[in-house]
Design a protein around this motif. Structure first.
Motif, PDB file in Angstrom:
ATOM      1  N   THR A   1      36.231  44.567 -12.805  1.00  0.00           N
ATOM      2  CA  THR A   1      34.892  44.475 -12.215  1.00  0.00           C
ATOM      3  C   THR A   1      34.522  45.705 -11.399  1.00  0.00           C
ATOM      4  O   THR A   1      33.356  46.056 -11.322  1.00  0.00           O
ATOM      5  CB  THR A   1      34.744  43.218 -11.336  1.00  0.00           C
ATOM      6  OG1 THR A   1      35.721  43.240 -10.308  1.00  0.00           O
ATOM      7  CG2 THR A   1      34.884  41.956 -12.164  1.00  0.00           C
ATOM      8  N   THR A   2      35.495  46.377 -10.801  1.00  0.00           N
ATOM      9  CA  THR A   2      35.191  47.549  -9.972  1.00  0.00           C
ATOM     10  C   THR A   2      35.289  48.862 -10.737  1.00  0.00           C
ATOM     11  O   THR A   2      34.768  49.878 -10.287  1.00  0.00           O
ATOM     12  CB  THR A   2      36.135  47.639  -8.758  1.00  0.00           C
ATOM     13  OG1 THR A   2      37.470  47.821  -9.228  1.00  0.00           O
ATOM     14  CG2 THR A   2      36.029  46.409  -7.873  1.00  0.00           C
ATOM     15  N   GLY A   3      35.984  48.856 -11.878  1.00  0.00           N
ATOM     16  CA  GLY A   3      36.152  50.098 -12.634  1.00  0.00           C
ATOM     17  C   GLY A   3      37.241  51.007 -12.074  1.00  0.00           C
ATOM     18  O   GLY A   3      37.403  52.141 -12.514  1.00  0.00           O
ATOM     19  N   VAL A   4      38.001  50.515 -11.102  1.00  0.00           N
ATOM     20  CA  VAL A   4      39.084  51.310 -10.521  1.00  0.00           C
ATOM     21  C   VAL A   4      40.170  51.521 -11.570  1.00  0.00           C
ATOM     22  O   VAL A   4      40.528  50.601 -12.307  1.00  0.00           O
ATOM     23  CB  VAL A   4      39.671  50.601  -9.280  1.00  0.00           C
ATOM     24  CG1 VAL A   4      40.923  51.304  -8.786  1.00  0.00           C
ATOM     25  CG2 VAL A   4      38.640  50.528  -8.181  1.00  0.00           C
ATOM     26  N   ARG A   5      40.673  52.732 -11.667  1.00  0.00           N
ATOM     27  CA  ARG A   5      41.737  53.055 -12.611  1.00  0.00           C
ATOM     28  C   ARG A   5      42.886  53.727 -11.861  1.00  0.00           C
ATOM     29  O   ARG A   5      42.655  54.493 -10.925  1.00  0.00           O
ATOM     30  CB  ARG A   5      41.237  54.021 -13.691  1.00  0.00           C
ATOM     31  CG  ARG A   5      40.143  53.448 -14.570  1.00  0.00           C
ATOM     32  CD  ARG A   5      40.710  52.362 -15.473  1.00  0.00           C
ATOM     33  NE  ARG A   5      39.687  51.713 -16.255  1.00  0.00           N
ATOM     34  CZ  ARG A   5      39.227  50.502 -16.046  1.00  0.00           C
ATOM     35  NH1 ARG A   5      39.688  49.776 -15.061  1.00  0.00           N
ATOM     36  NH2 ARG A   5      38.312  49.981 -16.815  1.00  0.00           N
ATOM     37  N   PRO A   6      44.121  53.459 -12.277  1.00  0.00           N
ATOM     38  CA  PRO A   6      45.258  54.085 -11.594  1.00  0.00           C
ATOM     39  C   PRO A   6      45.290  55.587 -11.849  1.00  0.00           C
ATOM     40  O   PRO A   6      44.857  56.075 -12.897  1.00  0.00           O
ATOM     41  CB  PRO A   6      46.479  53.400 -12.230  1.00  0.00           C
ATOM     42  CG  PRO A   6      45.988  52.888 -13.537  1.00  0.00           C
ATOM     43  CD  PRO A   6      44.537  52.594 -13.371  1.00  0.00           C
ATOM     44  N   LEU A   7      45.800  56.320 -10.900  1.00  0.00           N
ATOM     45  CA  LEU A   7      45.987  57.754 -11.036  1.00  0.00           C
ATOM     46  C   LEU A   7      47.298  57.991 -11.773  1.00  0.00           C
ATOM     47  O   LEU A   7      48.357  57.545 -11.332  1.00  0.00           O
ATOM     48  CB  LEU A   7      46.056  58.415  -9.656  1.00  0.00           C
ATOM     49  CG  LEU A   7      46.424  59.885  -9.621  1.00  0.00           C
ATOM     50  CD1 LEU A   7      45.337  60.718 -10.298  1.00  0.00           C
ATOM     51  CD2 LEU A   7      46.623  60.346  -8.196  1.00  0.00           C
ATOM     52  N   VAL A   8      47.233  58.677 -12.897  1.00  0.00           N
ATOM     53  CA  VAL A   8      48.431  58.976 -13.683  1.00  0.00           C
ATOM     54  C   VAL A   8      48.857  60.404 -13.374  1.00  0.00           C
ATOM     55  O   VAL A   8      48.106  61.354 -13.615  1.00  0.00           O
ATOM     56  CB  VAL A   8      48.174  58.801 -15.196  1.00  0.00           C
ATOM     57  CG1 VAL A   8      49.391  59.215 -16.004  1.00  0.00           C
ATOM     58  CG2 VAL A   8      47.799  57.357 -15.498  1.00  0.00           C
ATOM     59  N   ASP A   9      50.042  60.545 -12.805  1.00  0.00           N
ATOM     60  CA  ASP A   9      50.584  61.855 -12.482  1.00  0.00           C
ATOM     61  C   ASP A   9      51.032  62.574 -13.749  1.00  0.00           C
ATOM     62  O   ASP A   9      50.780  63.747 -13.921  1.00  0.00           O
ATOM     63  CB  ASP A   9      51.764  61.709 -11.518  1.00  0.00           C
ATOM     64  CG  ASP A   9      52.297  63.039 -11.018  1.00  0.00           C
ATOM     65  OD1 ASP A   9      51.743  63.546 -10.027  1.00  0.00           O
ATOM     66  OD2 ASP A   9      53.236  63.572 -11.641  1.00  0.00           O
ATOM     67  N   ARG A  10      51.720  61.836 -14.623  1.00  0.00           N
ATOM     68  CA  ARG A  10      52.200  62.423 -15.871  1.00  0.00           C
ATOM     69  C   ARG A  10      52.639  61.343 -16.843  1.00  0.00           C
ATOM     70  O   ARG A  10      52.882  60.216 -16.456  1.00  0.00           O
ATOM     71  CB  ARG A  10      53.349  63.390 -15.635  1.00  0.00           C
ATOM     72  CG  ARG A  10      54.654  62.692 -15.242  1.00  0.00           C
ATOM     73  CD  ARG A  10      55.722  63.655 -14.883  1.00  0.00           C
ATOM     74  NE  ARG A  10      55.498  63.993 -13.483  1.00  0.00           N
ATOM     75  CZ  ARG A  10      56.386  64.566 -12.704  1.00  0.00           C
ATOM     76  NH1 ARG A  10      57.538  64.924 -13.185  1.00  0.00           N
ATOM     77  NH2 ARG A  10      56.137  64.816 -11.447  1.00  0.00           N
ATOM     78  N   VAL A  11      52.721  61.764 -18.104  1.00  0.00           N
ATOM     79  CA  VAL A  11      53.213  60.907 -19.173  1.00  0.00           C
ATOM     80  C   VAL A  11      54.449  61.588 -19.747  1.00  0.00           C
ATOM     81  O   VAL A  11      54.399  62.774 -20.088  1.00  0.00           O
ATOM     82  CB  VAL A  11      52.149  60.719 -20.284  1.00  0.00           C
ATOM     83  CG1 VAL A  11      52.690  59.870 -21.412  1.00  0.00           C
ATOM     84  CG2 VAL A  11      50.873  60.111 -19.703  1.00  0.00           C
ATOM     85  N   VAL A  12      55.559  60.863 -19.810  1.00  0.00           N
ATOM     86  CA  VAL A  12      56.816  61.438 -20.299  1.00  0.00           C
ATOM     87  C   VAL A  12      57.411  60.543 -21.375  1.00  0.00           C
ATOM     88  O   VAL A  12      57.142  59.349 -21.429  1.00  0.00           O
ATOM     89  CB  VAL A  12      57.852  61.627 -19.158  1.00  0.00           C
ATOM     90  CG1 VAL A  12      57.327  62.554 -18.076  1.00  0.00           C
ATOM     91  CG2 VAL A  12      58.259  60.302 -18.557  1.00  0.00           C
TER      92      VAL A  12
END
Length: 62
Positions: free
Chosen positions: A21-32
């Motif tokens: 509902t808020t559109g908040v998304r997690p911050l992704v530092d990196r994908v490994v």
């Protein structure tokens, strides 16, 4: 809190609804991939990670 549990299913569902509902998304530092996990864990322990570390390529099939 490091070492804490995820919470109840109800809490997870409430969190999911809040994020949708808020559109908040997690911050992704990196994908490994799995080979990058040791370096990512060292960076996490040393405080050099500013978001989530996503691990791709895991398989539960032999």
């Amino acid at each position: 809190m490091v070492g804490s549990t995820m919470g109840t299913r109800d809490e997870l569902e409430r969190l999911q609804r809040l994020l949708v509902t808020t559109g908040v998304r997690p911050l992704v530092d990196r994908v490994v991939d799995p080979a990058g996990v040791p370096d990512a864990l060292r960076d996490l322990a040393d405080g050099r990670v500013r978001g989530k570390v996503v691990v791709t390529g895991w398989s539960d099939r032999g």
